[in-house]
Design an enzyme around this catalytic site. Sequence first.
Site, PDB file in Angstrom:
ATOM      1  N   HIS A 153      -1.989  -5.568   1.736  1.00  0.00           N
ATOM      2  CA  HIS A 153      -3.497  -6.346   1.524  1.00  0.00           C
ATOM      3  C   HIS A 153      -3.080  -7.571   1.296  1.00  0.00           C
ATOM      4  CE1 HIS A 153      -7.493  -7.525   0.338  1.00  0.00           C
ATOM      5  NE2 HIS A 153      -6.837  -7.951  -0.822  1.00  0.00           N
ATOM      6  N   ASN A 177      -1.858   0.201   6.616  1.00  0.00           N
ATOM      7  CA  ASN A 177      -1.477  -1.023   7.378  1.00  0.00           C
ATOM      8  C   ASN A 177      -0.750  -1.827   6.458  1.00  0.00           C
ATOM      9  OD1 ASN A 177      -3.478  -2.081   5.546  1.00  0.00           O
ATOM     10  ND2 ASN A 177      -4.579  -3.461   7.069  1.00  0.00           N
ATOM     11  N   TYR A 185     -12.642  -2.093  -3.736  1.00  0.00           N
ATOM     12  CA  TYR A 185     -12.987  -2.153  -2.241  1.00  0.00           C
ATOM     13  C   TYR A 185     -14.400  -2.174  -2.178  1.00  0.00           C
ATOM     14  CZ  TYR A 185      -8.375  -2.150  -0.161  1.00  0.00           C
ATOM     15  OH  TYR A 185      -7.301  -2.406   0.392  1.00  0.00           O
ATOM     16  N   LYS A 212       0.776  -1.375   0.070  1.00  0.00           N
ATOM     17  CA  LYS A 212      -0.003  -0.046   0.141  1.00  0.00           C
ATOM     18  C   LYS A 212       0.875   1.365  -0.084  1.00  0.00           C
ATOM     19  CE  LYS A 212      -4.068  -2.179   2.247  1.00  0.00           C
ATOM     20  NZ  LYS A 212      -4.884  -2.251   3.337  1.00  0.00           N
TER      21      LYS A 212
END
Length: 139
Positions: free
Chosen positions: A117, A114, A51, A11
């Site tokens: 993915h 984070n 998403y 990301k």
Amino acid sequence: MATNRTFTMIKPDAVGNGHMGSILNDIISAGFKIKAMKYIQLSQAQAEGFYAIHRERPFFKDLVSFMISGPIVAAILEKDNAVEDFRKLIGATDPSKAEEGTIRRKYAKSIDANAVHGSDSDENAEIEGNYFFSQFERF
Ligand code: CMP
């Protein structure tokens, strides 16, 4: 039945912080083979489409803005039991809950940023890989 492929994105936070090479190294060292890979910046429509399953969630808007904020690496990975093993390698979605040594524990700062993915099922691995790669872009 478990398939041998999963889909990942490194990301914008991890790319921007210079962790792209270390994360790829961790992935390869853990025994995953890269079957397709691209370095791109998503458009808003592309991120919203990827998403779409989270469209109704309160974090959707922030998730999309974050995912288009800089370049990402998208890849299809192969290994026996790929989906489950990759989720073990990256750790919990919230990096503060991720186990020591996992990619999110090492490189991520928050549940939004984070670092990576990883597909959550074989079915989604197939859908997500197909979203990014044509049949001519993978082997
Ligand atoms: P990812 O595996 O890419 O899938 C959806 C993303 O939404 C997730 O990682 C997180 O980065 C982000 N996210 C933000 N808030 C939440 C939340 N409360 N629960 C799950 N995912 C969240």
